[in-house]
Design a protein around this motif. Structure first.
Motif, mmCIF file in Angstrom:
data_model
loop_
_atom_site.group_PDB
_atom_site.id
_atom_site.type_symbol
_atom_site.label_atom_id
_atom_site.label_comp_id
_atom_site.label_asym_id
_atom_site.label_seq_id
_atom_site.Cartn_x
_atom_site.Cartn_y
_atom_site.Cartn_z
ATOM 1 N N LEU A 153 0.503 5.554 -12.036
ATOM 2 C CA LEU A 153 -1.261 4.483 -12.285
ATOM 3 C C LEU A 153 -1.914 5.118 -12.799
ATOM 4 O O LEU A 153 -2.127 6.382 -12.778
ATOM 5 C CB LEU A 153 -1.346 4.342 -10.251
ATOM 6 N N PRO A 154 -2.620 4.565 -13.467
ATOM 7 C CA PRO A 154 -4.008 4.049 -14.188
ATOM 8 C C PRO A 154 -5.027 5.237 -14.147
ATOM 9 O O PRO A 154 -5.737 5.453 -14.858
ATOM 10 C CB PRO A 154 -3.587 3.585 -15.422
ATOM 11 N N GLY A 155 -5.034 5.383 -12.758
ATOM 12 C CA GLY A 155 -6.664 5.072 -12.001
ATOM 13 C C GLY A 155 -6.306 5.238 -10.582
ATOM 14 O O GLY A 155 -5.535 5.312 -9.360
ATOM 15 N N ALA A 156 -7.452 5.931 -9.402
ATOM 16 C CA ALA A 156 -7.188 5.910 -8.079
ATOM 17 C C ALA A 156 -6.882 4.594 -7.236
ATOM 18 O O ALA A 156 -7.134 3.220 -7.569
ATOM 19 C CB ALA A 156 -8.819 6.237 -7.701
ATOM 20 N N VAL A 157 -6.573 4.576 -6.036
ATOM 21 C CA VAL A 157 -6.504 3.950 -5.010
ATOM 22 C C VAL A 157 -7.099 3.656 -3.633
ATOM 23 O O VAL A 157 -6.432 4.477 -3.334
ATOM 24 C CB VAL A 157 -5.324 2.757 -5.117
ATOM 25 N N HIS A 158 -7.662 2.726 -3.206
ATOM 26 C CA HIS A 158 -8.166 3.213 -2.168
ATOM 27 C C HIS A 158 -7.506 1.896 -1.115
ATOM 28 O O HIS A 158 -7.182 1.047 -1.400
ATOM 29 C CB HIS A 158 -9.602 3.112 -1.599
ATOM 30 N N LEU A 159 -6.544 3.129 -0.076
ATOM 31 C CA LEU A 159 -5.710 2.266 0.389
ATOM 32 C C LEU A 159 -6.155 2.026 1.797
ATOM 33 O O LEU A 159 -6.995 2.052 2.132
ATOM 34 C CB LEU A 159 -3.982 3.165 0.248
ATOM 35 N N TYR A 160 -5.115 0.707 2.254
ATOM 36 C CA TYR A 160 -5.733 0.081 3.685
ATOM 37 C C TYR A 160 -4.702 0.344 4.675
ATOM 38 O O TYR A 160 -4.573 -0.832 5.711
ATOM 39 C CB TYR A 160 -5.912 -1.500 2.725
ATOM 40 N N ILE A 161 -4.071 0.962 4.417
ATOM 41 C CA ILE A 161 -2.842 1.597 5.270
ATOM 42 C C ILE A 161 -3.310 2.129 6.760
ATOM 43 O O ILE A 161 -4.329 2.576 7.428
ATOM 44 C CB ILE A 161 -1.862 2.625 4.947
ATOM 45 N N GLY A 186 -9.539 -3.374 -1.392
ATOM 46 C CA GLY A 186 -9.669 -4.403 -0.824
ATOM 47 C C GLY A 186 -8.422 -5.207 -0.843
ATOM 48 O O GLY A 186 -8.195 -6.460 -0.869
ATOM 49 N N HIS A 187 -7.086 -4.598 -0.826
ATOM 50 C CA HIS A 187 -5.666 -5.678 -1.189
ATOM 51 C C HIS A 187 -5.390 -6.596 -0.512
ATOM 52 O O HIS A 187 -5.149 -6.829 -0.151
ATOM 53 C CB HIS A 187 -4.502 -3.526 -1.714
ATOM 54 N N GLY A 188 -5.788 -5.347 1.317
ATOM 55 C CA GLY A 188 -5.922 -6.071 1.789
ATOM 56 C C GLY A 188 -6.161 -7.060 2.447
ATOM 57 O O GLY A 188 -5.511 -8.320 2.428
ATOM 58 N N HIS A 189 -7.386 -7.317 1.992
ATOM 59 C CA HIS A 189 -8.228 -8.293 2.319
ATOM 60 C C HIS A 189 -7.885 -9.939 1.179
ATOM 61 O O HIS A 189 -7.417 -11.194 1.473
ATOM 62 C CB HIS A 189 -9.532 -8.469 1.344
ATOM 63 N N PHE A 190 -7.080 -9.200 -0.032
ATOM 64 C CA PHE A 190 -6.567 -9.897 -1.439
ATOM 65 C C PHE A 190 -5.627 -10.937 -1.222
ATOM 66 O O PHE A 190 -5.212 -12.032 -0.882
ATOM 67 C CB PHE A 190 -6.887 -8.798 -2.656
ATOM 68 N N LEU A 191 -4.893 -9.743 -0.167
ATOM 69 C CA LEU A 191 -3.371 -10.608 -0.238
ATOM 70 C C LEU A 191 -3.724 -11.504 1.577
ATOM 71 O O LEU A 191 -2.487 -12.471 1.225
ATOM 72 C CB LEU A 191 -2.117 -9.439 0.292
ATOM 73 N N ALA A 192 -4.542 -10.681 1.985
ATOM 74 C CA ALA A 192 -4.118 -11.608 3.228
ATOM 75 C C ALA A 192 -4.349 -12.751 3.164
ATOM 76 O O ALA A 192 -4.165 -13.707 3.656
ATOM 77 C CB ALA A 192 -5.662 -11.304 4.299
ATOM 78 N N LYS A 193 -5.954 -13.318 2.175
ATOM 79 C CA LYS A 193 -6.737 -15.072 2.106
ATOM 80 C C LYS A 193 -5.483 -15.432 1.219
ATOM 81 O O LYS A 193 -6.038 -16.204 0.066
ATOM 82 C CB LYS A 193 -7.937 -13.653 0.669
ATOM 83 N N GLY A 194 -4.095 -15.094 0.414
ATOM 84 C CA GLY A 194 -3.645 -15.894 -0.510
ATOM 85 C C GLY A 194 -3.591 -15.387 -1.700
ATOM 86 O O GLY A 194 -2.961 -16.080 -2.665
ATOM 87 N N GLY A 195 -3.851 -14.292 -2.121
ATOM 88 C CA GLY A 195 -3.636 -13.751 -3.461
ATOM 89 C C GLY A 195 -2.463 -13.571 -3.833
ATOM 90 O O GLY A 195 -1.656 -12.563 -2.756
ATOM 91 N N GLU A 225 0.690 -0.982 0.029
ATOM 92 C CA GLU A 225 -0.247 0.025 -0.242
ATOM 93 C C GLU A 225 1.011 0.973 0.134
ATOM 94 O O GLU A 225 0.858 2.214 -0.678
ATOM 95 C CB GLU A 225 -1.003 -0.324 1.475
ATOM 96 N N GLU A 226 1.987 0.952 0.340
ATOM 97 C CA GLU A 226 2.620 2.443 0.745
ATOM 98 C C GLU A 226 3.340 2.762 -1.001
ATOM 99 O O GLU A 226 3.732 3.556 -1.445
ATOM 100 C CB GLU A 226 4.065 2.369 1.898
ATOM 101 N N ARG A 227 3.927 1.149 -1.492
ATOM 102 C CA ARG A 227 4.103 1.946 -2.312
ATOM 103 C C ARG A 227 3.155 1.949 -3.452
ATOM 104 O O ARG A 227 3.290 3.351 -4.852
ATOM 105 C CB ARG A 227 4.536 0.443 -3.104
ATOM 106 N N LEU A 228 2.129 1.825 -3.439
ATOM 107 C CA LEU A 228 0.787 2.536 -4.181
ATOM 108 C C LEU A 228 0.430 3.896 -4.073
ATOM 109 O O LEU A 228 0.644 4.441 -5.244
ATOM 110 C CB LEU A 228 -0.277 1.538 -4.120
ATOM 111 N N ARG A 229 0.353 4.173 -3.112
ATOM 112 C CA ARG A 229 0.370 5.766 -2.060
ATOM 113 C C ARG A 229 1.241 6.480 -3.361
ATOM 114 O O ARG A 229 1.288 7.615 -3.749
ATOM 115 C CB ARG A 229 0.700 5.664 -1.138
ATOM 116 N N ASP A 230 2.899 5.677 -2.856
ATOM 117 C CA ASP A 230 3.935 6.529 -3.813
ATOM 118 C C ASP A 230 3.521 6.569 -5.332
ATOM 119 O O ASP A 230 4.096 7.635 -5.895
ATOM 120 C CB ASP A 230 5.382 6.128 -3.079
#
Length: 353
Positions: free
Chosen positions: A50-58, A83-92, A38-43
């Motif tokens: 990035l081609p669009g907006a992101v909603h971060l889970y920090i 949803g990035h955090g859910h995706f990664l925590a679930k094993g994505g 998420e920090e990398r996506l923020r930066d």
């Protein structure tokens, strides 16, 4: 020390349990991976990459991590626009997720879904969703299917305090209780519905809405991964054993704004005090708190955690390189993926009719 894999060996969960040392390190690693992604996506968002907006889970990493530690690939989870955090925590797969956010063909949805729609059915990740509260019904339907299969699968729905005011919540709480479905509702109460303080639009305690239906409900510290882990372990165990649904309200806080173009859209407007943000950042950061606990309990040495940090940083860098090197999404897929192939002979049958 080798870095542990994510999404391995889900814990059965009983009240009063503590994670084993191996489980604790997996919790730490998962939270750290989410944070560094998420920090990398923020930066990169700030740099216009990035081609669009992101909603971060920090700031909210402990919720997804504590819940998904009890799930296997066979279990289901629905997510939110954050949803990035859910995706990664679930094993994505982090590479496939980053490629998706970069709108590349190598993305988990072939670059057509973007940040708000990451999904991987093979991992039971039924999808992030840009529609507020949409996952409630999807998760309940998946739980109904799991009950018909009678093979111990459970379904988890992550949603926010804003979605708790959607009528679909009442409908799904009602039917899942009546039918005793194996579903766990996880409300990530971060205090804001987009730009609106929850106190201005939400009456009463959110967990009480589940209690009104006779559903077991827990209120957890969403910035304490162990507290979430315990609550989720009990709920998942209940669901697997045929005990029906549960509700968890995890109180947490998002450090970043609602989304990363927020300052532009609001033209400098403020809806929360900087002192409030800093208080959560400095005093209640879930990763810093858990690291201090691991060191104090001698579950790990600082050098062990530093090695995990280095390995996670390498994974994130590799994922970004993978995304940047990918092929741009094919716009023709919009038609291909929207419509099913026409069955052979259909037009001839229609003419005959």
């Amino acid at each position: 020390m080798t870095v542990t894999g994510l999404g391995q060996k889900p814990h059965s969960g009983h009240p009063g349990d503590e994670p084993t040392p191996a489980e604790a390190l997996r919790l730490y690693e998962t939270m750290l991976l989410i944070r560094r992604v998420e920090e990398r996506l923020r930066d990169d968002s700030a740099a216009g990459k990035l081609p669009g907006a992101v909603h971060l889970y920090i700031g909210e990493e402990a919720v997804a991590t504590g819940v998904c530690a009890h799930l296997s690939d066979r279990d289901y989870a629905t997510s939110t626009h954050r949803g990035h955090g859910h995706f990664l925590a679930k094993g994505g797969d982090v590479n496939a997720m980053m490629a998706e956010i970069w709108a590349k063909q190598e993305g988990i949805c072939r670059g057509m879904g973007g940040s708000m729609h990451v999904a991987d059915i093979s991992k039971g990740i039924l999808g992030a969703n840009g529609i507020v509260g949409a996952g409630l019904s999807i998760a309940t339907g998946a739980a109904f299917g799991a009950k018909l299969d009678a093979d111990g699968k459970v379904s988890v729905c992550f949603f926010g305090d804003g979605a708790s005011n959607q009528g679909a919540l009442m409908e799904t709480l009602n039917i899942s209780t009546l039918w005793q479905l194996p579903v766990i509702f996880v409300c990530e109460n971060n205090g804001f519905s987009e730009f609106t303080p929850s106190a201005e639009v939400t009456a009463g305690r959110i967990a009480d809405r589940a209690r009104a239906f006779g559903m077991p409900a827990a209120e957890a510290d969403g910035n304490d991964v162990t507290d979430v882990w315990r609550a989720a372990g009990e709920a998942v165990r209940r669901a697997r054993d045929g005990g029906g649904p549960s509700f968890i309200e995890a109180r947490t806080y998002r450090i970043q704004g609602h989304f990363e173009f927020e300052s532009v859209v609001l033209s400098g407007g403020r809806y929360r005090a900087e002192a409030e943000i800093e208080s959560w950042r400095l005093d209640r950061d879930p990763i810093a708190r858990f690291r201090a606990r691991l060191l104090a309990a001698k579950t790990a040495q600082a050098a062990d955690l530093d090695r995990i940090e280095a390995a996670v940083a390498e994974r994130v860098n590799d994922a970004v390189a993978y995304a940047e090197a990918g092929q741009p999404a094919d716009p023709e897929l919009a038609g291909t993926l929207m419509y099913a192939p026409e069955p052979a002979g259909l037009r001839q049958q229609q003419k005959g009719a």
